[in-house]
Design a protein around this motif. Structure first.
Motif, mmCIF file in Angstrom:
data_model
loop_
_atom_site.group_PDB
_atom_site.id
_atom_site.type_symbol
_atom_site.label_atom_id
_atom_site.label_comp_id
_atom_site.label_asym_id
_atom_site.label_seq_id
_atom_site.Cartn_x
_atom_site.Cartn_y
_atom_site.Cartn_z
ATOM 1 N N ARG A 1 -9.702 89.816 77.154
ATOM 2 C CA ARG A 1 -9.380 89.213 78.628
ATOM 3 C C ARG A 1 -9.194 87.953 78.648
ATOM 4 N NH1 ARG A 1 -12.843 93.504 80.249
ATOM 5 N NH2 ARG A 1 -14.835 92.245 80.556
ATOM 6 N N GLU A 2 -10.370 87.157 77.907
ATOM 7 C CA GLU A 2 -10.131 85.672 77.869
ATOM 8 C C GLU A 2 -8.580 85.258 77.137
ATOM 9 O OE1 GLU A 2 -11.919 83.321 79.123
ATOM 10 O OE2 GLU A 2 -13.580 84.516 80.036
ATOM 11 N N ILE A 3 -8.575 85.944 76.002
ATOM 12 C CA ILE A 3 -7.361 85.627 75.272
ATOM 13 C C ILE A 3 -5.985 85.862 76.057
ATOM 14 C CG2 ILE A 3 -5.799 86.328 73.310
ATOM 15 C CD1 ILE A 3 -8.794 86.664 71.992
ATOM 16 N N ASP A 4 -6.045 86.940 76.995
ATOM 17 C CA ASP A 4 -5.026 87.653 77.719
ATOM 18 C C ASP A 4 -4.825 86.439 78.780
ATOM 19 O OD1 ASP A 4 -2.831 89.015 78.304
ATOM 20 O OD2 ASP A 4 -4.193 89.809 79.989
ATOM 21 N N GLU A 5 -5.735 86.066 79.504
ATOM 22 C CA GLU A 5 -5.693 85.017 80.508
ATOM 23 C C GLU A 5 -5.432 83.583 80.045
ATOM 24 O OE1 GLU A 5 -5.842 83.423 84.129
ATOM 25 O OE2 GLU A 5 -6.267 85.528 83.570
ATOM 26 N N ALA A 6 -5.594 83.168 78.784
ATOM 27 C CA ALA A 6 -5.387 81.778 78.265
ATOM 28 C C ALA A 6 -3.784 82.196 78.059
ATOM 29 C CB ALA A 6 -6.074 81.679 76.935
ATOM 30 N N ARG A 7 -3.226 83.291 77.210
ATOM 31 C CA ARG A 7 -1.777 83.453 76.935
ATOM 32 C C ARG A 7 -1.237 83.408 78.377
ATOM 33 N NH1 ARG A 7 -0.821 88.407 73.965
ATOM 34 N NH2 ARG A 7 -1.866 89.197 75.595
ATOM 35 N N ARG A 8 -1.441 84.072 79.547
ATOM 36 C CA ARG A 8 -0.927 83.956 80.698
ATOM 37 C C ARG A 8 -0.765 82.582 81.392
ATOM 38 N NH1 ARG A 8 -3.374 87.752 84.486
ATOM 39 N NH2 ARG A 8 -5.010 88.032 82.909
ATOM 40 N N THR A 9 -1.921 81.852 81.281
ATOM 41 C CA THR A 9 -1.937 80.393 81.641
ATOM 42 C C THR A 9 -0.928 79.790 80.849
ATOM 43 O OG1 THR A 9 -4.246 80.625 82.258
ATOM 44 C CG2 THR A 9 -3.347 78.416 82.087
ATOM 45 N N VAL B 1 1.883 80.562 79.166
ATOM 46 C CA VAL B 1 3.054 81.136 79.433
ATOM 47 C C VAL B 1 3.514 80.503 80.930
ATOM 48 C CG1 VAL B 1 4.665 82.787 80.061
ATOM 49 C CG2 VAL B 1 3.158 83.001 77.975
ATOM 50 N N LYS B 2 2.792 80.466 81.643
ATOM 51 C CA LYS B 2 3.009 79.948 83.190
ATOM 52 C C LYS B 2 3.456 78.424 82.946
ATOM 53 C CE LYS B 2 1.051 79.687 87.906
ATOM 54 N NZ LYS B 2 0.184 79.974 88.579
ATOM 55 N N GLU B 3 2.384 77.610 82.342
ATOM 56 C CA GLU B 3 2.542 76.160 81.984
ATOM 57 C C GLU B 3 3.915 75.855 81.489
ATOM 58 O OE1 GLU B 3 -0.786 75.135 79.625
ATOM 59 O OE2 GLU B 3 -2.265 75.133 81.486
ATOM 60 N N GLU B 4 4.447 76.703 80.312
ATOM 61 C CA GLU B 4 5.452 76.625 79.548
ATOM 62 C C GLU B 4 6.838 76.730 80.704
ATOM 63 O OE1 GLU B 4 6.440 75.804 76.288
ATOM 64 O OE2 GLU B 4 4.823 74.827 76.632
ATOM 65 N N GLU B 5 6.764 77.718 81.492
ATOM 66 C CA GLU B 5 7.661 78.267 82.311
ATOM 67 C C GLU B 5 7.862 77.001 83.509
ATOM 68 O OE1 GLU B 5 6.476 81.877 84.075
ATOM 69 O OE2 GLU B 5 7.448 82.988 82.432
ATOM 70 N N GLU B 6 6.755 76.357 83.924
ATOM 71 C CA GLU B 6 6.827 75.173 85.136
ATOM 72 C C GLU B 6 7.201 74.226 84.136
ATOM 73 O OE1 GLU B 6 2.989 75.136 86.360
ATOM 74 O OE2 GLU B 6 3.185 76.948 87.672
ATOM 75 N N ALA B 7 7.134 73.812 83.002
ATOM 76 C CA ALA B 7 7.696 72.715 82.295
ATOM 77 C C ALA B 7 8.982 72.797 82.137
ATOM 78 C CB ALA B 7 6.841 72.466 80.885
ATOM 79 N N PHE B 8 9.467 74.097 81.883
ATOM 80 C CA PHE B 8 11.007 74.321 81.662
ATOM 81 C C PHE B 8 11.723 74.114 83.109
ATOM 82 C CE2 PHE B 8 14.654 77.126 81.993
ATOM 83 C CZ PHE B 8 15.421 76.778 81.006
ATOM 84 N N LYS B 9 11.227 74.494 84.268
ATOM 85 C CA LYS B 9 11.765 74.180 85.454
ATOM 86 C C LYS B 9 11.873 72.685 85.590
ATOM 87 C CE LYS B 9 10.331 78.878 87.339
ATOM 88 N NZ LYS B 9 9.470 79.296 88.289
ATOM 89 N N ARG B 10 10.785 72.255 85.560
ATOM 90 C CA ARG B 10 10.705 70.561 85.743
ATOM 91 C C ARG B 10 11.768 69.832 84.987
ATOM 92 N NH1 ARG B 10 5.149 71.331 85.639
ATOM 93 N NH2 ARG B 10 5.149 70.476 83.457
ATOM 94 N N ARG B 11 11.802 70.522 83.764
ATOM 95 C CA ARG B 11 13.089 69.540 82.864
ATOM 96 C C ARG B 11 14.408 70.003 83.352
ATOM 97 N NH1 ARG B 11 9.672 71.497 78.699
ATOM 98 N NH2 ARG B 11 10.887 73.382 78.302
ATOM 99 N N VAL C 1 -4.567 76.109 71.871
ATOM 100 C CA VAL C 1 -3.670 76.974 71.372
ATOM 101 C C VAL C 1 -2.324 76.840 72.084
ATOM 102 C CG1 VAL C 1 -3.175 79.033 70.353
ATOM 103 C CG2 VAL C 1 -5.419 78.498 70.144
ATOM 104 N N LYS C 2 -1.122 76.416 71.455
ATOM 105 C CA LYS C 2 0.047 76.494 72.145
ATOM 106 C C LYS C 2 1.132 77.542 71.672
ATOM 107 C CE LYS C 2 -1.734 73.567 74.873
ATOM 108 N NZ LYS C 2 -2.306 73.653 76.279
ATOM 109 N N ASP C 3 0.654 78.700 71.218
ATOM 110 C CA ASP C 3 1.572 79.494 70.448
ATOM 111 C C ASP C 3 1.289 80.964 71.003
ATOM 112 O OD1 ASP C 3 3.687 79.845 68.407
ATOM 113 O OD2 ASP C 3 2.157 81.544 67.964
ATOM 114 N N THR C 4 2.401 81.687 71.448
ATOM 115 C CA THR C 4 2.251 82.933 72.022
ATOM 116 C C THR C 4 1.891 83.983 70.801
ATOM 117 O OG1 THR C 4 4.669 83.462 72.188
ATOM 118 C CG2 THR C 4 3.500 82.915 74.284
ATOM 119 N N GLY C 5 2.505 83.738 69.697
ATOM 120 C CA GLY C 5 2.508 84.643 68.579
ATOM 121 C C GLY C 5 0.821 84.761 68.167
ATOM 122 N N ALA C 6 0.290 83.175 68.391
ATOM 123 C CA ALA C 6 -1.234 83.307 67.756
ATOM 124 C C ALA C 6 -2.291 84.202 69.012
ATOM 125 C CB ALA C 6 -1.760 81.970 67.757
ATOM 126 N N PHE C 7 -1.860 83.832 70.350
ATOM 127 C CA PHE C 7 -2.270 84.711 71.201
ATOM 128 C C PHE C 7 -2.146 86.168 70.890
ATOM 129 C CE2 PHE C 7 -2.166 80.861 73.878
ATOM 130 C CZ PHE C 7 -3.274 80.598 74.064
#
Length: 166
Positions: free
Chosen positions: A135-143, A145-155, A60-66
């Motif tokens: 908790r699993e859903i929350d952890e997946a959401r945090r992961t 968001v973190k991946e999205e932020e890191e991708a933004f920083k790389r770009r 899943v790649k959408d924070t609204g879905a999480f």
């Protein structure tokens, strides 16, 4: 007279003033201890396989879905006997936008025990959803968001280091 403090005397195991002490003997520091790895480092971590739920959540790649999956799961975990929390109409515009149109989101709910019945997703009476799933859903959401932020920083870094063409 000088203003300097008097010298500090350091202790040494062979100091005649303090006498000699026997060396420390502690079996937990033995070089043959199985709790320690190479050169005294802690042993490495074991690779843990993802659970089926974690694997579905990773798709899943959408924070609204999480957000919606967490809200549905939390409501059921806190009110397990409440029937109104145990069904969702997939044709509802908000539900469709947050779950139906997001690849993998409905699969997560199906993995948690929900079943499709026409235009509804229903959680059968025997199926349990608890705070572990929340908790699993929350952890997946945090992961995510973190991946999205890191991708933004790389770009951003890539744009800033690329040569400027006039």
């Amino acid at each position: 007279a000088t203003d300097f403090p008097p010298p500090i005397r350091l202790w040494c195991c062979s100091d005649p003033l303090f006498g000699s002490l026997p060396p420390l003997r502690n079996s937990s520091f033995s070089s043959k201890s199985s709790a320690m790895g190479y050169a005294g480092y802690a042993p490495g971590h074991k690779v843990v396989e993802k659970t089926p739920l974690q694997a579905k959540l990773a798709a899943v790649k959408d924070t609204g879905a999480f957000d919606l999956m967490e809200k549905l799961s939390r409501n059921i975990a806190q009110n397990p006997g409440e029937e109104k929390f145990r069904q969702v109409r997939l044709t509802n515009e908000k539900i469709k936008a947050a779950l139906g149109d997001v690849p993998g989101a409905v699969d997560v709910l199906l993995e948690m025990g929900w079943v499709e019945e026409g235009e509804f997703l229903k959680l059968p009476a025997g199926a349990k959803v608890g705070m572990a799933e929340v908790r699993e859903i929350d952890e997946a959401r945090r992961t995510f968001v973190k991946e999205e932020e890191e991708a933004f920083k790389r770009r951003a870094l890539k744009r800033s280091t690329s040569p400027v063409v006039n």
